[in-house]
Write a protein that holds these residues in place. Structure first.
Motif, short mmCIF file in Angstrom:
data_model
loop_
_atom_site.label_atom_id
_atom_site.label_comp_id
_atom_site.label_asym_id
_atom_site.label_seq_id
_atom_site.Cartn_x
_atom_site.Cartn_y
_atom_site.Cartn_z
N CYS A 93 0.91 -1.10 0.24
CA CYS A 93 0.04 -0.05 0.25
C CYS A 93 0.85 1.31 -0.07
N GLN A 130 1.70 5.21 1.31
CA GLN A 130 1.70 5.72 2.79
C GLN A 130 0.33 6.81 2.71
N GLY A 181 5.01 0.16 9.20
CA GLY A 181 5.23 0.03 7.84
C GLY A 181 5.01 -1.67 7.25
N GLU A 183 4.00 -1.38 3.65
CA GLU A 183 3.84 0.09 3.06
C GLU A 183 5.01 0.35 2.20
N SER A 236 7.17 2.92 1.30
CA SER A 236 7.61 4.09 1.70
C SER A 236 8.59 4.98 1.14
N GLU A 281 11.67 0.24 3.29
CA GLU A 281 11.13 -0.52 2.59
C GLU A 281 11.66 -1.79 2.19
#
Lengths: 639, 375
Positions: free
Chosen positions: A86, A88, A219, A233, A235, A250
């Motif tokens: 996904c 942020q 995250g 996440e 990022s 990440e």
């Protein structure tokens, strides 16, 4: 025509969530490599050709993902573990005017900046002061925007000192304040009120860019616990230079999640128990986990003790100066003889771009010592300057017998300098220090060599620009694009828009965008940008400008309510709080069902961050909650 | 009040949804002390309670003979639901502002239900007419127009036949559940309304369970009452109760209609039911179309058959060339309770089969179940 369905099965599925533009990201690569090394079958679904529509969780662990390919075929893929990647959350908590179109999430602002030709002057405000916010601020300043404010707000993560320094050097302003209201003043001009320690300030801005996240997060999460349904996440930004920290986070989070999945699944699909994780594999896993944890810890460490460059008037404070001169990345004696690099990156950040870029291996970054410069090995080639996204390194040469020194620093992209020209140089906060003479500049390699008075050698780190340079550039750009414009009817008025441009972008450029257009998706997944083109309903993001088209915006009366937490479903914060307290509801799913937050067309992309923060404030733990509703965005099927 | 030591209550209820909550408030009204145990972490995970029974799609005659329709007459539904709901239940015929009106109350709708394409329309018509239901046979475009979402642009003649029944009720399940839950919470100590209860185990004298990892033992005067839904099947088997009859899976799709939908009609097409989906009073144009479809034996949720059924409905019945999916929920519902005894017992444990399905029928069964308890 009938809908075609194909079936598939994997051990681990990694799926691109709505709005993911970089696919596969670093985290996905780390996770999938680790899992496939351990013998698990891994499926990656995302990107332009494969659109993930959603996940149907199984009653035990894992679930079924529904994916549509570019030919409209539907793939029904079962898996024992599912990871949704996904983006942020970028929107702030509601404040008066937060639903106005001038408040853009960073992802939309980046697209508008790179693909559109909107005006960012007289000034732009950015909510948040993380690396991505500061990096975007620098990009605007370099492109000629006169004033950019980064507004530090609440518990939003802070960016690296090197990015803050660069932002301030370019003329950006960091403010600690709370947004109070956003009101339209004129086309593409908004009155943005913020409250700082002194009082309420009014900023006249073209845009307010919301660069969340506004709360720190791990995250990665699993919900429901033990279900093998995960979220990771993404990022990092589009490029490593935009946010090296985000990329590291990440990657390591992806690796940690991979270890977790391997431990949870054990035996690969269809394999007998003796093919489960062997002892050697287990040791490899433990090692990966240990290394990932340690890198994550290092990547977040600087947040505990951020470094602020303190100044006494125009000059660095004695403390800061002493700390810099004793720092291992700074030359001690070689710079008195010849030109060598000075890596003034004191903060212990998880970045090694300059180390990789140095052809002589003169820069080394170790966990214990931080940056170390081998002065004798440095040839002064300047590769580190052009590689560093924050342009921290400089080349420096002090001449003992002379009152002048020579410094080479990053060349701002807006500038054209001639040899022997005089320029104004600034300190690390962007304050003017004095004049310097241009010795040489290389636009290709991105550096400029200056001769400065020797007392400025360790202070001058930026070049200030003049106002006419900004104006020149804007006029030039406007002239270039005028030729490609065509005439259209927009709300009954004649307008000139760029031929072939996306209508969603054109609405922003002309100041006709609505609050619903802010997500600025490319694929029509949010379906919020509906317009009427020549009498037919279309999505602005999927329609291109052509000569003579007639565009009518659908009549949607704006709702002005600072308490509105979900603009699509028109749910107010106090209603959510009331439901929680009256019904003693204790899970995000139950509260969402009871209140209807995020049930509208955007499926919570605008409000889910604020919703989670509201629940946290009410004492409901939701940091590991994942919204698994199917589909993730409205899904149009042709029959 | 605390459960740290051994404690005694009149009755303990185990349930995951509306049924046990309604029972709790009935017993509280009697002045009994109640312990409510829910293995889930809240009451919104249970997904088997529905605004109406989708198996009615099989035909009005069958629904009538199974007794499903009786409780769904608008006036009868109100009689069942209102006494057990701690607040107002609004009807959409009431004009706004004319008197007290709670916009967040559950709404009891009264719609016409329409079946199309069945060969038994005439026989069903006679059966319903005899019972005083005032059915109506419709043909052609007027029959098709009663199916929410139907689009007709006059290109081809419509040759379908339909049977229509007026004033059948359905209700907002979430609002009803929330209303009862709020009331029960306000009347019960948090220690007696336990969510995330684990290792629930009946003992000769009462019940033992874990609350937030802490073991509790409670003595029961009347015994343990279980409101069985598919979610509780595994647990029921673990304590030695016979497994319930198989459950059925339904898919509840939400589609987006380009044109506004008629909120006063509900349609049954083949095995699917379609209706304009909204909560509370209808305000403004409604574009969300609900579709219930069964997952038949050998089929999978969101599998090829599901999409074929959905595509067929959109293309051949509604005349849509494309449709947008907003939502899909999997609903696991017990087989209709009329196929087996409604209630079961084993010593001091009593249970209600099929504590799920259409809300009106569910509340009706809970009331009857509770009325069998002696004061």
């Amino acid at each position: 025509m009938t809908l075609q369905i194909r079936n598939g099965r994997f051990d681990v599925l990694v799926l691109a969530g709505p709005g993911i533009q970089r696919w596969p990201g670093l985290g996905v690569r780390a996770l999938s490599t680790l899992c496939s090394d351990m013998g698990l079958s891994v499926g990656l679904f995302g990107g332009e050709g494969l659109r993930v529509r959603g996940v149907l969780p199984s009653s035990g662990t894992g679930g079924v993902a529904i994916v549509e390919d570019s030919q409209g075929r539907i793939h029904r893929v079962e898996s024992r573990a599912i990871v949704r990647v996904c983006e942020q959350t970028e929107f702030p908590d509601p404040f008066p005017g937060w639903t106005e179109p001038a408040l853009l999430p960073l992802s939309s602002a980046l697209r508008l900046r790179r693909e559109g030709q909107t005006v960012w002057s007289p000034s732009t405000a950015i909510l948040g002061a993380g690396n991505r916010a500061l990096s975007f601020g620098c990009e605007l300043l370099e492109a000629g925007v006169a004033e950019v404010f980064c507004i530090e707000w609440g518990a939003a993560p802070r960016g690296w000192e090197v990015y803050r320094r660069r932002f301030e050097m370019l003329g950006g302003r960091l403010i600690e304040a709370m947004p109070m209201g956003l009101k339209k003043k004129a086309p593409l001009l908004w009155e943005f009120r913020v409250k700082d320690a002194i009082g309420v300030r009014v900023l006249e801005v073209a845009w307010v860019v919301s660069a969340g996240p506004f709360a720190s997060s791990d995250g990665m999460r699993e919900h429901p616990p033990g279900s093998c349904l995960f979220e990771l996440e993404q990022s990092g930004g589009m490029t490593l230079e935009e946010d090296p920290q985000g990329w590291t986070l990440e990657e390591e989070r992806g690796r940690l999640l991979g270890v977790r999945i391997i431990k949870a699944l054990g035996t690969p699909l269809g394999a007998s128990a003796d093919r489960s994780v062997t002892k050697a594999n287990r040791e490899q896993l433990e090692e990966s986990q240990r290394r990932a944890r340690s890198r994550l810890k290092r990547a977040l460490r600087f947040l505990d003790a951020p470094l602020d460059w303190t100044h006494e008037g125009k000059w660095s404070s004695v403390d800061a100066r002493n700390r810099l001169r004793s720092f291992a990345g700074v030359p001690k004696k070689e710079h008195l003889v010849r030109e060598v690099a000075s890596i003034e990156c004191i903060e212990e950040i998880e970045c090694s771009i300059c180390e990789t870029a140095c052809p002589e291996k003169a820069i080394s970054i170790s966990r214990s010592q931080g940056v170390f410069l081998n002065e004798s090995a440095c040839t002064g080639c300047g590769k580190c300057i052009s590689a560093c996204p924050a342009q921290v390194p400089v080349l420096i040469q002090e001449k003992e017998a002379l009152p002048v020194a020579q410094i080479t620093m990053g060349l701002p992209p807006w500038s054209e300098f001639k040899e022997k020209e005089l320029v104004s140089v600034s300190n690390r906060k962007g304050a003017p220090l004095g004049s310097a003479k241009v010795l040489q500049s290389s636009r290709e390699e991105g550096w400029i060599k200056l001769e400065v008075p020797s007392h400025l050698a360790w202070e001058a780190r930026g070049i200030r620009r003049t106002r006419f340079q900004v104006e020149d550039e804007w006029v030039l750009k406007a002239e270039k694009t005028a030729a490609s414009k065509v005439e259209v009817q927009l709300q009954g008025e004649k307008r000139m828009l760029r031929m072939g441009q996306s209508l969603a972008l054109a609405l922003f450029e002309t100041g006709f965008a609505r609050g619903d257009d802010r997500l600025l998706c490319r694929d029509g997944s949010c379906r919020r940008c509906e317009i009427r083109v020549d009498g037919v309903k279309k999505l602005a993001c999927r329609t291109q400008v052509h000569r003579g088209m007639s565009i009518q915006l659908l009549d949607r009366s704006p709702i002005e309510d600072s308490d509105l937490i979900c603009p699509c479903s028109q749910v107010r914060s106090h209603e959510v709080i009331q439901k929680i307290r009256e019904g003693k509801l204790n899970s995000p799913d139950s509260i969402r069902q009871a209140c209807g937050v995020g049930e509208g067309s955007c499926r919570g992309r605008a409000c889910i961050g604020a919703y989670q923060r509201l629940l946290q404030a009410e004492g409901i733990e939701c940091s590991s909650w994942i919204d698994w509703r199917f589909p993730w965005a409205d899904w149009t099927l042709s029959v | 009040m605390s459960l740290d030591r051994e404690f005694a209550v009149d009755i303990a209820l185990v349930g995951t949804g509306v049924a046990s909550l309604v029972a709790a408030q009935i017993f509280l009204r009697r002045g009994w002390s109640v312990l409510h145990l829910n293995p889930d972490h809240d009451f919104f995970i249970e997904n088997s309670e529905l605004p109406f029974d989708p198996s009615v799609a099989l035909g009005p005659g069958k629904a009538l003979s199974h007794g499903v329709l009786d409780s769904l007459r608008a006036d009868r539904a109100r009689q069942i639901l209102e006494p057990e709901f701690p607040g107002s239940i609004e009807g959409w015929s009431r004009e706004k502002g004319s008197e007290y009106f709670d916009p967040r109350a559950p709404f009891l709708r009264s719609r016409s239900w329409n079946w199309i394409g069945s060969p038994d329309h005439e026989a069903d018509f006679l059966k319903l007419e005899e019972k005083g239901w005032h059915p109506q046979i419709t043909e052609g475009v007027s029959a098709a127009r009663r199916i929410p979402g139907f689009t007709y642009r006059g290109e081809t003649p419509v040759t379908i036949r339909g049977l229509s029944l007026p004033k059948i009720a359905d209700i907002d399940v979430n609002r009803y559940r929330n209303g009862v839950l709020e009331f029960v919470r306000s009347r019960m100590d948090a220690n007696f309304l336990v969510t995330s209860a684990s290792a629930i185990e009946p003992t000769p004298e009462g019940v033992r369970f874990y609350q937030a990892g802490v073991p509790r033992t409670v003595k029961l005067r009347q015994g343990l009452r279980i409101f069985r839904t598919p979610r509780l099947n595994l647990w029921c088997q673990s304590i030695g109760l016979e497994p319930s009859q198989e459950s059925k899976i339904w898919e509840e799709w939400t589609l987006i209609s380009r044109d506004p939908l008629d909120p006063s009609q509900l349609g049954f097409v083949g095995l699917s039911s379609v209706w304009a989906k909204y909560e509370g009073a209808p305000s403004g144009p409604i574009h969300e179309l609900g579709v219930f479809s069964p997952v038949l034996e050998g089929e999978k949720v969101a599998g090829p058959a599901s999409f074929a059924r959905l595509g067929g409905l959109a293309q051949r019945v509604l005349n849509w060339d494309r449709f947008s999916v907003r939502d899909l929920k999997e609903r696991r519902i017990s087989s209709p309770p009329q196929t087996e005894p409604e209630f079961g017992a084993l010593g001091k444990i009593r249970w209600m089969w099929g504590s799920d399905g259409a809300l009106v029928g569910l509340v009706d069964r809970v009331v009857r179940f509770c009325s069998e308890e002696k004061e």
